[in-house]
Scaffold this motif. Structure first.
Motif, PDB file in Angstrom:
ATOM      1  N   ARG A 173      80.279  -6.385   6.947  1.00 23.17           N
ATOM      2  CA  ARG A 173      80.358  -4.932   6.793  1.00 23.17           C
ATOM      3  C   ARG A 173      81.550  -4.410   7.619  1.00 23.17           C
ATOM      4  O   ARG A 173      81.421  -4.096   8.796  1.00 23.17           O
ATOM      5  CB  ARG A 173      79.051  -4.331   7.300  1.00 23.17           C
ATOM      6  N   ASP A 184      80.095  -0.581   3.654  1.00 19.84           N
ATOM      7  CA  ASP A 184      79.690  -1.280   2.439  1.00 19.84           C
ATOM      8  C   ASP A 184      79.487  -2.759   2.771  1.00 19.84           C
ATOM      9  O   ASP A 184      80.075  -3.269   3.733  1.00 19.84           O
ATOM     10  CB  ASP A 184      80.786  -1.197   1.369  1.00 19.84           C
ATOM     11  N   HIS A 201      83.585  -7.019  -3.243  1.00 20.00           N
ATOM     12  CA  HIS A 201      82.698  -5.907  -2.913  1.00 20.00           C
ATOM     13  C   HIS A 201      81.323  -6.169  -3.521  1.00 20.00           C
ATOM     14  O   HIS A 201      81.224  -6.547  -4.685  1.00 20.00           O
ATOM     15  CB  HIS A 201      83.276  -4.599  -3.473  1.00 20.00           C
ATOM     16  N   GLY A 204      77.785  -0.439  -1.931  1.00 17.04           N
ATOM     17  CA  GLY A 204      78.005   0.591  -0.913  1.00 17.04           C
ATOM     18  C   GLY A 204      76.814   1.525  -0.829  1.00 17.04           C
ATOM     19  O   GLY A 204      75.812   1.330  -1.528  1.00 17.04           O
ATOM     20  N   LYS A 213      75.616   4.478   5.384  1.00 20.80           N
ATOM     21  CA  LYS A 213      76.163   3.111   5.407  1.00 20.80           C
ATOM     22  C   LYS A 213      75.046   2.119   5.169  1.00 20.80           C
ATOM     23  O   LYS A 213      73.867   2.425   5.392  1.00 20.80           O
ATOM     24  CB  LYS A 213      76.855   2.822   6.736  1.00 20.80           C
TER      25      LYS A 213
END
Ligand code: BMA
Length: 328
Positions: A173, A184, A201, A204, A213
């Protein structure tokens, strides 16, 4: 029962049946907290900690903040998963890399077993800035430190329990120097646990309970339907951050693909020991022990940055929740 892959039998897994009349997907141990703040002579608090099955009992790496408020990680052992002997001394890593191994602070460990080796990831200070430290032990007595995984700033590094497509895989993260107001979950891959790349990724912030978060929690559980993970999510209230946690299911071969993701939290701060402490309103899971024979899961989670608690569920209960309450 959904099959747990690559797991082990843990016949002495800490366990309590779901209380009668309770419909929660995850239920708390009725004698929480299992590790109290003053467990060792110099501890201010013991929370966000990692436990693994070890030699018929359990071993672990514990986040211990001392009364000078240094943040360190300590080794410990338990026969039954409830009663722990935790060293009052921090772990002192052996290392061939003097630049890396000068200890500044460390916190929020996770322990991932790969073969006979136990890898520790933790939030490690480098230049007094947080990033992901990586080390290993074979016996929880001698610990070896490897290269940091990333540059600062990063937190919540969690290593998958096997290689995927021939590569080690880690969630992390990326963050900032403070109490990061964003975050994310990403995945990075490595052929050798030293060089990391092919970043992906994963997800998120999304629903209100996790809108500020999110971060990876314990080591992913491999099931025949995908990687089952618990992750924490943070809401910013008028009174500060609130840390809850839920679950998600990731693709088995491409774990940056999210198959299911909880719309709601599964545990949020509501018991006294979760709402009151050094940092109020924090439930922060760093361990899920899974008995491959029964699918039972014991979760160890930090409470209010003060103590460590236990909660229980099953693989099928969490998958059923995700089947009926997914946001994706
Ligand atoms: C995060 C980490 C965790 C802690 C949480 C709440 O940034 O420091 O260790 O539990 O904040 O204070």
């Amino acid at each position: 029962m959904t099959k747990v892959l690559g797991g082990t039998s843990i016949p002495n897994l800490p366990w309590q049946e779901r209380p009668e009349g309770c419909n929660d997907v995850i239920w708390r141990y009725d004698a929480n907290p299992v590790i109290k703040r003053d467990h060792t002579p110099h501890s201010n608090s013991i929370f966000n900690s990692a436990v693994v099955p070890f030699q018929g009992g359990f071993a672990g790496v514990f986040r211990v903040d001392d009364k000078a408020r240094n943040m360190n990680i300590h080794a410990g052992f338990s026969k039954d998963g409830y009663n722990f002997e935790i060293s009052d001394e921090r772990i002192r890593f052996e290392s061939d890399i003097p630049e890396i191994s000068e200890w500044q602070y460390g916190y929020d460990p996770r322990v991932t077993q790969i073969g006979d080796r136990y890898y520790i990831t933790w939030c490690n200070a480098y230049g007094w800035k947080p990033t992901i430290g990586l080390g290993y032990t074979d016996d929880f007595k001698t610990f070896h430190q490897m290269e940091n995984v990333f540059l600062p700033f990063n937190r919540n590094g969690v290593l998958f329990p096997r290689k995927i497509n021939g590569k080690y895989v880690m969630m992390s993260r990326p963050s900032d120097s403070g109490h990061t107001p964003f975050g994310d979950i990403y995945i990075s891959q490595s052929p050798d646990l030293v060089y990391w790349g092919e970043h992906r990724h994963v997800m998120g912030p999304s629903m209100p309970w996790e809108s500020t978060k999110i971060g990876a929690g314990p080591v992913p559980i491999e099931t025949e339907r995908g990687w089952l993970i618990f992750y924490h999510g943070v809401l910013t209230s008028c009174n500060g951050f609130v840390y809850s946690f839920s679950a998600a299911l990731l693709d088995i071969n491409e774990p940056w693909k999210v198959l299911k993701r909880g719309r709601e939290y599964l545990i949020n701060p509501r018991e006294q020991y979760e709402m009151v402490g050094d940092v109020p309103n924090v439930t922060f899971p760093c361990t899920n022990l899974v008995d491959a024979d029964t699918g039972r899961i014991a979760i160890y989670y930090g409470c209010a940055d003060t103590c460590t608690s236990l909660a229980f569920t099953t693989v099928d209960a969490v998958l059923d929740f995700l089947d009926h309450n997914s946001q994706v």
